[in-house]
Design an enzyme around this catalytic site. Structure first.
Site, PDB file in Angstrom:
ATOM      1  CE  LYS A  32     -95.958 -76.347 -22.570  1.00 23.35           C
ATOM      2  NZ  LYS A  32     -96.475 -77.651 -22.406  1.00 23.35           N
TER       3      LYS A  32
ATOM      4  NE  ARG B 289     -93.443 -80.348 -13.488  1.00 18.86           N
ATOM      5  CZ  ARG B 289     -93.779 -79.869 -14.438  1.00 18.86           C
ATOM      6  NH1 ARG B 289     -92.768 -79.524 -15.533  1.00 18.86           N
ATOM      7  NH2 ARG B 289     -94.787 -79.554 -14.783  1.00 18.86           N
TER       8      ARG B 289
HETATM    9  P1  AP5 Z   1     -90.963 -81.476 -21.533  1.00 19.01           P
HETATM   10  O1  AP5 Z   1     -90.198 -80.859 -22.346  1.00 19.01           O
HETATM   11  O2  AP5 Z   1     -90.490 -81.535 -20.113  1.00 19.01           O
HETATM   12  O3  AP5 Z   1     -92.594 -81.119 -21.900  1.00 19.01           O
HETATM   13  P2  AP5 Z   1     -93.348 -79.752 -21.607  1.00 19.01           P
HETATM   14  O4  AP5 Z   1     -94.170 -79.527 -22.807  1.00 19.01           O
HETATM   15  O5  AP5 Z   1     -92.387 -78.699 -21.238  1.00 19.01           O
HETATM   16  O6  AP5 Z   1     -94.165 -80.393 -20.310  1.00 19.01           O
HETATM   17  P3  AP5 Z   1     -94.571 -79.483 -18.878  1.00 19.01           P
HETATM   18  O7  AP5 Z   1     -95.226 -80.738 -18.144  1.00 19.01           O
HETATM   19  O8  AP5 Z   1     -93.222 -78.908 -18.572  1.00 19.01           O
HETATM   20  O9  AP5 Z   1     -95.669 -78.691 -19.329  1.00 19.01           O
HETATM   21  P4  AP5 Z   1     -96.834 -78.062 -18.538  1.00 19.01           P
HETATM   22  O10 AP5 Z   1     -97.137 -77.174 -19.445  1.00 19.01           O
HETATM   23  O11 AP5 Z   1     -97.708 -78.835 -17.894  1.00 19.01           O
HETATM   24  O12 AP5 Z   1     -95.906 -77.648 -17.258  1.00 19.01           O
HETATM   25  P5  AP5 Z   1     -95.477 -75.963 -16.625  1.00 19.01           P
HETATM   26  O13 AP5 Z   1     -94.346 -76.141 -15.623  1.00 19.01           O
HETATM   27  O14 AP5 Z   1     -95.766 -75.078 -17.533  1.00 19.01           O
HETATM   28  O15 AP5 Z   1     -91.032 -83.178 -21.950  1.00 19.01           O
HETATM   29  C1  AP5 Z   1     -91.575 -84.054 -21.236  1.00 19.01           C
HETATM   30  C2  AP5 Z   1     -90.923 -85.425 -21.333  1.00 19.01           C
HETATM   31  O16 AP5 Z   1     -90.821 -85.874 -22.596  1.00 19.01           O
HETATM   32  C3  AP5 Z   1     -89.416 -85.245 -21.006  1.00 19.01           C
HETATM   33  O17 AP5 Z   1     -89.094 -86.383 -20.279  1.00 19.01           O
HETATM   34  C4  AP5 Z   1     -88.762 -85.104 -22.262  1.00 19.01           C
HETATM   35  O18 AP5 Z   1     -87.409 -85.859 -22.167  1.00 19.01           O
HETATM   36  C5  AP5 Z   1     -89.692 -86.078 -23.250  1.00 19.01           C
HETATM   37  N1  AP5 Z   1     -89.789 -85.307 -24.562  1.00 19.01           N
HETATM   38  C6  AP5 Z   1     -89.697 -84.174 -24.870  1.00 19.01           C
HETATM   39  N2  AP5 Z   1     -89.758 -84.238 -26.340  1.00 19.01           N
HETATM   40  C7  AP5 Z   1     -89.547 -85.340 -26.701  1.00 19.01           C
HETATM   41  C8  AP5 Z   1     -89.693 -86.144 -28.272  1.00 19.01           C
HETATM   42  N3  AP5 Z   1     -89.783 -85.255 -29.333  1.00 19.01           N
HETATM   43  N4  AP5 Z   1     -89.711 -87.254 -28.335  1.00 19.01           N
HETATM   44  C9  AP5 Z   1     -89.596 -88.237 -26.909  1.00 19.01           C
HETATM   45  N5  AP5 Z   1     -89.685 -87.593 -25.499  1.00 19.01           N
HETATM   46  C10 AP5 Z   1     -89.673 -86.152 -25.460  1.00 19.01           C
HETATM   47  O19 AP5 Z   1     -96.961 -76.049 -15.705  1.00 19.01           O
HETATM   48  C11 AP5 Z   1     -97.167 -76.875 -14.595  1.00 19.01           C
HETATM   49  C12 AP5 Z   1     -98.174 -75.922 -13.765  1.00 19.01           C
HETATM   50  O20 AP5 Z   1     -97.972 -74.712 -13.293  1.00 19.01           O
HETATM   51  C13 AP5 Z   1     -99.536 -76.004 -14.475  1.00 19.01           C
HETATM   52  O21 AP5 Z   1    -100.116 -77.340 -14.377  1.00 19.01           O
HETATM   53  C14 AP5 Z   1    -100.457 -74.824 -13.761  1.00 19.01           C
HETATM   54  O22 AP5 Z   1    -100.828 -75.193 -12.342  1.00 19.01           O
HETATM   55  C15 AP5 Z   1     -99.218 -73.851 -13.475  1.00 19.01           C
HETATM   56  N6  AP5 Z   1     -98.927 -72.806 -14.616  1.00 19.01           N
HETATM   57  C16 AP5 Z   1     -98.011 -73.016 -15.388  1.00 19.01           C
HETATM   58  N7  AP5 Z   1     -97.979 -71.748 -16.325  1.00 19.01           N
HETATM   59  C17 AP5 Z   1     -99.329 -71.203 -16.047  1.00 19.01           C
HETATM   60  C18 AP5 Z   1    -100.266 -70.267 -16.616  1.00 19.01           C
HETATM   61  N8  AP5 Z   1     -99.594 -69.545 -17.695  1.00 19.01           N
HETATM   62  N9  AP5 Z   1    -101.178 -69.994 -16.006  1.00 19.01           N
HETATM   63  C19 AP5 Z   1    -101.734 -70.653 -15.284  1.00 19.01           C
HETATM   64  N10 AP5 Z   1    -100.955 -71.546 -14.298  1.00 19.01           N
HETATM   65  C20 AP5 Z   1     -99.873 -72.056 -14.834  1.00 19.01           C
END
Ligand code: AP5
Length: 215
Positions: A13, A161
Site C-alpha cells: 500500500k 519499524r
Molecule cells: P509496503 O509498501 O511498505 O507495504 P504496506 O502495505 O504499506 O505495509 P505496512 O506494513 O505499512 O502496512 P500496515 O497496514 O501493517 O502498516 P501501517 O503503517 O498502516 O511494502 C512492504 C515491503 O514489500 C517493502 O519492503 C516493499 O519494498 C516491498 N514490496 C512492496 N510491493 C512489492 C511488490 N509488488 N513486489 C515485491 N516487493 C514489494 O500500520 C501500522 C500499525 O498502525 C497497525 O498495526 C496499527 O497498530 C496502527 N494503525 C494504522 N492504521 C490504523 C487504523 N486505521 N486503525 C487502527 N490502527 C491503525
C-alpha cells in the site's frame, strides 16, 4: 479521485501510494505514518499508541477517525486523496463515508492488493525505510544502490519499524483478517471494490492500479 488502498501489512500500500503521489499529485493519508508521528511526540497518547502498535493491535477507532478528520480538511483541496491503511474496521468505513459526504466528496475506488501470507512475512521482515524522505526499501528485492544511503535523498537515516518482526506481524495479520477483511465485502456490496494481484512486480501493480483509475 479519492481512493482507498486496502490490504494486509506488507501488501504494498505504502509503496504504491508514494508512486501515485509522485505521478498524479495525489495526497497520501496514511494512518500508520500519522500514528508513528504521534508515538514520537512523547505525549501520553503517543505512549499508549506505541504500546498498541508494538503489540500489532489496532489503535482505537476514535483516535484514527480524529486524525483522518483533521488531515482531510487540508487534503480535500488537493487533486485526490489516497487513504492508506484507513479504514481498517467497519466503524472506520462508516465514519469515512460520513466525513467525505460532509465535505461534498466522493469515494471513487477501493483497491484491494491481494497477497499471500508467506510473501507478507518475507516482505515485512526485509523492509527498511528512509527516515528523512520515507522511501521504502527491501533487503533482497529493493536494496539501496549505495549501502546505508537512501537513493532518493542521500540520507543515511535508514530505519526498521519496531513492529516489523514475525511476532507482531502474526498479530497484525490476525487483526487484518478479523477486523479489516470484512471491508472487502462492504465495498464489494457498494460496487467500489477492485481486486489487484499484489504479488506481481511493483511496476505491474502500478499499471493495474493506473488501469482502474483511468477507466
Ligand atoms: P509496503 O509498501 O511498505 O507495504 P504496506 O502495505 O504499506 O505495509 P505496512 O506494513 O505499512 O502496512 P500496515 O497496514 O501493517 O502498516 P501501517 O503503517 O498502516 O511494502 C512492504 C515491503 O514489500 C517493502 O519492503 C516493499 O519494498 C516491498 N514490496 C512492496 N510491493 C512489492 C511488490 N509488488 N513486489 C515485491 N516487493 C514489494 O500500520 C501500522 C500499525 O498502525 C497497525 O498495526 C496499527 O497498530 C496502527 N494503525 C494504522 N492504521 C490504523 C487504523 N486505521 N486503525 C487502527 N490502527 C491503525
Amino acid at each position: 479521485m479519492n481512493i482507498i488502498l486496502l490490504g494486509p501489512p506488507g501488501a504494498g500500500k505504502g509503496t504504491q501510494a508514494r508512486m501515485l503521489v509522485e505521478k498524479r499529485g495525489m495526497v497520501q493519508l496514511s494512518t500508520g505514518d500519522m500514528l508513528r508521528a504521534a508515538r514520537t511526540s512523547g505525549t501520553e497518547m503517543g505512549k499508549r499508541v506505541a504500546e498498541v502498535m508494538d503489540r500489532g493491535e489496532l489503535v482505537t477507532d476514535d483516535i484514527v477517525i480524529g486524525l483522518i478528520g483533521e488531515a482531510l480538511d487540508d487534503a480535500a483541496a488537493s487533486g485526490g486523496v489516497i487513504f492508506d491503511g484507513f479504514p481498517r474496521t467497519l466503524a472506520q468505513a462508516d465514519a469515512l463515508g460520513a466525513l467525505l459526504s460532509d465535505k461534498g466528496l466522493a469515494l471513487d475506488a477501493v483497491i484491494e492488493l491481494r497477497v499471500d501470507d508467506d510473501t507478507l512475512v518475507e516482505r515485512i521482515t526485509g523492509r527498511f525505510t528512509c527516515g528523512n524522505c520515507g522511501e521504502v526499501y527491501h533487503d533482497r528485492t529493493k536494496p539501496t544502490r549505495v549501502e546505508g544511503q537512501c537513493d532518493v535523498c542521500g540520507s543515511t537515516d535508514l530505519r526498521r519499524r519496531a513492529d516489523d518482526n514475525e511476532e507482531s506481524l502474526r498479530q497484525r495479520l490476525m487483526e487484518y483478517y478479523k477486523k479489516t477483511s470484512p471491508l472487502i465485502g462492504y465495498y464489494h456490496a457498494k460496487g467500489a471494490l477492485n481486486v489487484i494481484d499484489g504479488l506481481a512486480p511493483v511496476a505491474d501493480v502500478e499499471a493495474s492500479i493506473a488501469a482502474v483509475l483511468d477507466a
